[in-house]
Design a protein around this motif. Structure first.
Motif, PDB file in Angstrom:
ATOM      1  N   PHE A   1      40.846  20.519  27.041  1.00 23.28           N
ATOM      2  CA  PHE A   1      40.217  20.208  28.202  1.00 23.28           C
ATOM      3  C   PHE A   1      39.447  21.287  28.902  1.00 23.28           C
ATOM      4  N   ILE A   2      40.020  22.444  28.754  1.00 20.26           N
ATOM      5  CA  ILE A   2      39.307  23.613  29.014  1.00 20.26           C
ATOM      6  C   ILE A   2      37.995  23.898  28.437  1.00 20.26           C
ATOM      7  N   SER A   3      38.082  23.639  27.317  1.00 17.11           N
ATOM      8  CA  SER A   3      36.878  23.779  26.515  1.00 17.11           C
ATOM      9  C   SER A   3      35.707  22.690  26.865  1.00 17.11           C
ATOM     10  N   GLY A   4      36.184  21.719  27.274  1.00 15.09           N
ATOM     11  CA  GLY A   4      35.161  20.629  27.909  1.00 15.09           C
ATOM     12  C   GLY A   4      34.434  21.072  28.909  1.00 15.09           C
ATOM     13  N   ILE A   5      35.116  22.117  29.957  1.00 15.58           N
ATOM     14  CA  ILE A   5      34.563  22.760  31.002  1.00 15.58           C
ATOM     15  C   ILE A   5      33.500  23.607  30.351  1.00 15.58           C
ATOM     16  N   GLY A   6      33.879  24.389  29.491  1.00 18.31           N
ATOM     17  CA  GLY A   6      32.975  25.345  28.653  1.00 18.31           C
ATOM     18  C   GLY A   6      31.736  24.680  28.393  1.00 18.31           C
ATOM     19  N   VAL A   7      31.772  23.545  27.553  1.00 17.74           N
ATOM     20  CA  VAL A   7      30.584  22.630  26.906  1.00 17.74           C
ATOM     21  C   VAL A   7      29.978  22.373  28.207  1.00 17.74           C
ATOM     22  N   LEU A   8      30.345  21.848  29.288  1.00 16.30           N
ATOM     23  CA  LEU A   8      29.513  21.565  30.338  1.00 16.30           C
ATOM     24  C   LEU A   8      28.913  22.558  31.007  1.00 16.30           C
ATOM     25  N   TYR A   9      29.631  23.538  31.132  1.00 18.45           N
ATOM     26  CA  TYR A   9      28.944  25.015  31.774  1.00 18.45           C
ATOM     27  C   TYR A   9      27.774  25.480  31.028  1.00 18.45           C
ATOM     28  N   SER A  10      27.960  25.533  29.665  1.00 16.33           N
ATOM     29  CA  SER A  10      26.924  26.139  28.984  1.00 16.33           C
ATOM     30  C   SER A  10      25.687  25.037  28.876  1.00 16.33           C
ATOM     31  N   LEU A  11      25.913  23.868  28.728  1.00 15.41           N
ATOM     32  CA  LEU A  11      24.828  23.139  28.780  1.00 15.41           C
ATOM     33  C   LEU A  11      24.051  22.998  30.176  1.00 15.41           C
ATOM     34  N   LEU A  12      25.070  23.076  31.331  1.00  9.64           N
ATOM     35  CA  LEU A  12      24.553  22.842  32.554  1.00  9.64           C
ATOM     36  C   LEU A  12      23.449  24.189  32.974  1.00  9.64           C
ATOM     37  N   ARG A  13      23.755  25.149  32.406  1.00 13.59           N
ATOM     38  CA  ARG A  13      22.812  26.477  32.582  1.00 13.59           C
ATOM     39  C   ARG A  13      21.543  26.116  31.968  1.00 13.59           C
ATOM     40  N   ILE A  14      21.613  25.412  30.854  1.00 16.52           N
ATOM     41  CA  ILE A  14      20.415  25.442  30.185  1.00 16.52           C
ATOM     42  C   ILE A  14      19.539  24.086  31.184  1.00 16.52           C
ATOM     43  N   PHE A  15      20.177  23.231  31.531  1.00 17.49           N
ATOM     44  CA  PHE A  15      19.674  22.094  32.504  1.00 17.49           C
ATOM     45  C   PHE A  15      18.862  22.870  33.647  1.00 17.49           C
ATOM     46  N   LEU A  16      19.887  23.585  34.339  1.00 11.04           N
ATOM     47  CA  LEU A  16      19.461  23.873  35.724  1.00 11.04           C
ATOM     48  C   LEU A  16      18.341  25.010  35.521  1.00 11.04           C
ATOM     49  N   ASN A  17      18.369  25.663  34.586  1.00 13.44           N
ATOM     50  CA  ASN A  17      17.239  26.900  34.403  1.00 13.44           C
ATOM     51  C   ASN A  17      16.115  26.266  33.797  1.00 13.44           C
ATOM     52  N   SER A  18      16.289  25.616  32.843  1.00  9.15           N
ATOM     53  CA  SER A  18      15.179  25.198  32.165  1.00  9.15           C
ATOM     54  C   SER A  18      14.213  23.775  32.677  1.00  9.15           C
ATOM     55  N   PHE A  19      15.078  23.062  33.280  1.00  5.83           N
ATOM     56  CA  PHE A  19      14.504  21.623  33.568  1.00  5.83           C
ATOM     57  C   PHE A  19      14.457  21.510  35.149  1.00  5.83           C
ATOM     58  N   TRP A  20      15.311  22.295  35.893  1.00 10.34           N
ATOM     59  CA  TRP A  20      15.132  22.109  37.230  1.00 10.34           C
ATOM     60  C   TRP A  20      14.300  23.470  37.878  1.00 10.34           C
ATOM     61  N   GLY A  21      13.623  23.293  38.962  1.00  6.35           N
ATOM     62  CA  GLY A  21      13.000  24.167  39.657  1.00  6.35           C
ATOM     63  C   GLY A  21      11.586  24.068  39.584  1.00  6.35           C
ATOM     64  N   GLU A  22      10.992  25.084  40.143  1.00  7.76           N
ATOM     65  CA  GLU A  22       9.341  25.011  39.817  1.00  7.76           C
ATOM     66  C   GLU A  22       8.882  24.908  38.373  1.00  7.76           C
ATOM     67  N   THR A  23       7.798  24.367  38.017  1.00  6.84           N
ATOM     68  CA  THR A  23       7.279  24.130  36.804  1.00  6.84           C
ATOM     69  C   THR A  23       6.606  25.558  36.456  1.00  6.84           C
ATOM     70  N   THR A  24       6.677  26.029  35.191  1.00  2.00           N
ATOM     71  CA  THR A  24       5.838  27.060  34.677  1.00  2.00           C
ATOM     72  C   THR A  24       4.846  26.608  33.843  1.00  2.00           C
ATOM     73  N   ILE A  25       4.700  25.528  33.575  1.00  3.28           N
ATOM     74  CA  ILE A  25       3.591  25.098  32.520  1.00  3.28           C
ATOM     75  C   ILE A  25       2.377  24.373  33.612  1.00  3.28           C
ATOM     76  N   SER A  26       1.284  24.912  33.489  1.00  3.65           N
ATOM     77  CA  SER A  26       0.044  24.440  34.113  1.00  3.65           C
ATOM     78  C   SER A  26      -0.389  23.264  33.074  1.00  3.65           C
ATOM     79  N   GLU A  27      -1.249  22.270  33.934  1.00  2.00           N
ATOM     80  CA  GLU A  27      -1.877  21.195  33.149  1.00  2.00           C
ATOM     81  C   GLU A  27      -2.558  21.552  31.681  1.00  2.00           C
ATOM     82  N   ASP A  28      -3.272  22.759  32.004  1.00  2.00           N
ATOM     83  CA  ASP A  28      -4.059  22.974  30.684  1.00  2.00           C
ATOM     84  C   ASP A  28      -3.265  23.479  29.695  1.00  2.00           C
TER      85      ASP A  28
END
Length: 494
Positions: free
Chosen positions: A410-437
Motif C-alpha cells: 500500500f505504500i507502493s500505491g502512494i509511490g505510484v500516485l506521487y510519481s504520476l502526480l508530479r507529471i500531472f502537476l508539472n506537465s498539465f497544470w500551470g501556464e501553457t508553454t505552447i503558442s497557438e502557432d
C-alpha cells in the motif's frame, strides 16, 4: 466446442502469415489485423462464459490423450487474460493506425504485432511446459522485431540488451525443463503436479523450482528488472503500450501457474517470492520517483505493479488470488492507457521531460483529464478498477498475517500516485508553454483509442459485479489445483 480454444492463437498466426503477402496494401492490413483481434476477443469471451457454466476446457491435438500429447487448457484465469489481451490489443491497433507511419507499417509491422499476440495467447493456454517455451519464443521473436523497427539508435541499443537478457533467460528455461523432465519424466503440467506430489518436493525439485523462479522473474521483471525501463521506453508508443500491457503479464501468469499447480509444497519458495515482491516494489518506487522522463516513470510503474501482483502469489489464499486476478486484468488495460497517454504527450510536445512541459491541459484537455483519471485508477483510488484488486490482496494479507507485505504494497500505491502526480502537476497544470502557432493538431482518431481504454478502466471498476463470477472462478482454480489436474488428466491415467 473445445476446438475454439486454439482460435485466439491460430487466428493471429494465420492472419500474420497472410498479411505478409499484402505488404504494399496498408489499409487492407489494418482492416484484417483489427478484424482478427476483434474475432479473437469474441471467441475468448464466449469460451470464458462456457468455462464458467460447464468447467475447464481441454483440447487434445491429434487426439493424443494426456500426458502424451500436446494440449491447450482453458480455465477462467487463463481465458480472462486472453480476453483482456485481445481487447487491449485491438484498441492499441487503433492508435497504431494513426501514429505508426506508412514506412514502418510496410516493414511487416502488423504481421509481427499479430505474432506477438499469438505467442501471448498461446502462453496463457498451453498445458505443457515445452509448448510454454515455444509460445514464449514466438512472443519474444516478434517483440525483438517490434522493438527495433525503425532503427533509431536508442531502439537498437536497448534492443541488444533486451535480446541478450531474453536469450539467457530462454537458456535457463530449457535447462529447467530438461532437469524437470529428467526428474519426473513428463512435461504435461498437470501430470508434473501429480508426480511432484507423489515424490514429494525434495531438495532437487526445490532447486528446479528456483530455476523456474529466476527464469520467469526475468520475463516478468520481478527483481531482475534492470532491462525493462529502457526497453519499454525505446520503441514507438503503440509498441511500448503493447509491451507494457502484455509482456510482463506472461511472466506473471507463468509464475502463478507453476507455483499454484506444481511447486506448492515448500513454504520457503513462497517466502522468497514475497521478499522479491517487496524489493521489486521498493525499487520500482525509487525509480519512478527519481526519473524526470515521462516514459521512464511509466516504465517503472510497470515494475511496481509486477511486485504488487506477485504479493498475491506470496500470500496464496483464495482472497489474494481474487485480488491478483482482478488487478492483472485492470493492469493490462490501465498500463496500455498510461503508455499511450505518455507517448501522446511526447508526440504533441516533442519533449519527454515533465519539467520542460507546462499547461498542456489548456491545449489538450482530453489528454489531461484522461491522464488524471488513469493516475487515480493505477493508484487504486475508488471506485476505479485498481481499487478492488488492492482491497482483495490486502484482505488476503490480513488473513495470513503478512503485515509487512501489506504495508509495502500500500505504500507502493502512494509511490505510484506521487510519481504520476508530479507529471500531472508539472506537465498539465500551470501556464501553457505552447503558442497557438506551435500547437500540434490533435486528431479525433488519436483520441478514440484513449477514450475506449478509459471506458474499459472505468467500466471494470463500476461494473465489478459483472466480472465477479469469472474472477471468483479463476481464484478457485488457482487455490484448488486438483480442479485443473482432474480436467486435464480426467480418467486417462487410471
Amino acid at each position: 466446442m473445445n476446438n475454439l480454444l486454439v482460435l485466439p492463437m491460430i487466428l493471429p498466426v494465420l492472419m500474420g502469415v497472410i498479411l505478409v503477402l499484402f505488404r504494399p496494401y496498408i489499409r487492407v492490413q489494418r482492416v484484417l489485423s483489427l478484424l482478427t483481434m476483434v474475432l479473437s476477443a469474441g471467441v475468448a469471451a464466449y469460451c470464458l462464459e462456457y468455462i464458467r457454466r460447464t468447467g475447464i476446457m481441454r483440447l487434445d491435438f491429434g487426439d493424443w490423450l494426456p500426458p502424451h500429447g500436446i494440449l491447450f487448457v482453458g480455465d477462467s484465469f487463463a481465458m480472462l487474460l486472453v480476453l483482456v489481451a485481445c481487447v487491449v490489443s485491438s484498441i492499441i491497433l487503433l492508435y497504431a493506425f494513426v501514429t505508426t507511419g506508412i514506412e514502418t507499417e510496410k516493414m511487416f509491422f502488423y504481421p509481427f504485432f499479430l505474432f506477438l499476440v499469438a505467442g501471448v495467447n498461446g502462453s496463457f493456454l498451453t498445458g505443457d511446459l515445452f509448448n510454454l517455451f515455444v509460445c514464449f519464443e514466438v512472443m519474444l521473436l516478434a517483440s525483438y522485431v517490434l522493438l527495433t523497427l525503425g532503427g533509431r539508435k536508442m531502439q537498437l541499443k536497448e534492443g541488444i540488451t533486451y535480446v541478450l537478457i531474453n536469450v539467457l533467460a530462454s537458456w535457463f528455461f530449457l535447462l529447467g525443463i530438461a532437469y524437470l523432465y529428467g526428474t519426473v519424466g513428463t512435461l504435461n503440467m498437470a501430470h508434473i503436479a501429480v508426480r511432484v506430489a507423489e515424490a514429494g518436493q525434495g531438495p532437487l525439485l526445490t532447486l528446479i523450482s528456483i530455476v523456474f523462479l529466476i527464469v520467469f522473474s526475468l520475463k516478468a521483471g520481478l527483481l531482475l528488472y534492470f532491462w525493462l525501463p529502457g526497453s519499454y521506453a525505446a520503441p514507438p508508443t503503440a509498441v511500448a503500450a503493447l509491451f507494457g500491457a502484455l509482456l510482463t503479464k506472461v511472466g506473471i501468469y507463468a509464475l502463478y501457474r507453476m507455483f499454484t499447480l506444481i511447486f506448492i509444497h515448500d513454504p520457503l519458495v513462497f517466502k522468497m517470492i514475497g521478499v522479491l515482491a517487496v524489493v521489486t516494489m521498493i525499487g520500482g518506487c525509487l525509480g519512478a520517483i527519481a526519473y524526470g522522463d515521462i516514459r521512464q516513470i511509466v516504465s517503472y510503474n510497470v515494475i511496481i505493479s509486477v511486485g504488487f501482483v506477485l504479493t498475491g502469489l506470496a500470500i496464496s489464499t483464495t482472497t489474494a488470488f481474487q485480488g491478483a486476478s482482478y488487478y492483472l486484468v485492470h493492469d493490462m488495460a490501465s498500463k496500455a492507457l498510461l503508455f499511450l497517454l505518455a507517448g501522446t504527450v511526447v508526440h504533441l510536445t516533442g519533449r519527454s521531460k515533465f519539467d520542460e512541459i507546462s499547461g498542456l491541459i489548456r491545449n489538450y484537455p482530453l489528454v489531461g483529464w484522461l491522464f488524471f483519471l488513469t493516475m487515480l485508477a493505477v493508484a487504486g483510488i475508488p471506485p476505479l478498477s485498481g481499487f478492488i484488486g488492492k482491497v482483495y490482496i490486502g484482505l488476503g494479507a490480513i488473513e495470513t498475517g503478512s503485515y509487512l507485505l501489506l504495508a509495502v504494497a500500500f505504500i507502493s500505491g502512494i509511490g505510484v500516485l506521487y510519481s504520476l502526480l508530479r507529471i500531472f502537476l508539472n506537465s498539465f497544470w500551470g501556464e501553457t508553454t505552447i503558442s497557438e502557432d506551435d500547437q500540434v493538431s490533435f486528431k479525433k482518431a488519436l483520441g478514440l483509442p484513449l477514450v475506449l481504454l478509459a471506458m474499459l478502466v472505468v467500466g471494470m471498476g463500476i461494473g465489478a459485479e459483472l466480472l465477479s463470477p469469472y474472477i471468483q472462478d479463476a481464484a478457485n482454480t488457482l487455490a484448488n489445483p486438483e480442479q485443473y489436474i482432474r480436467a486435464v488428466l480426467d480418467n486417462d491415467l487410471k
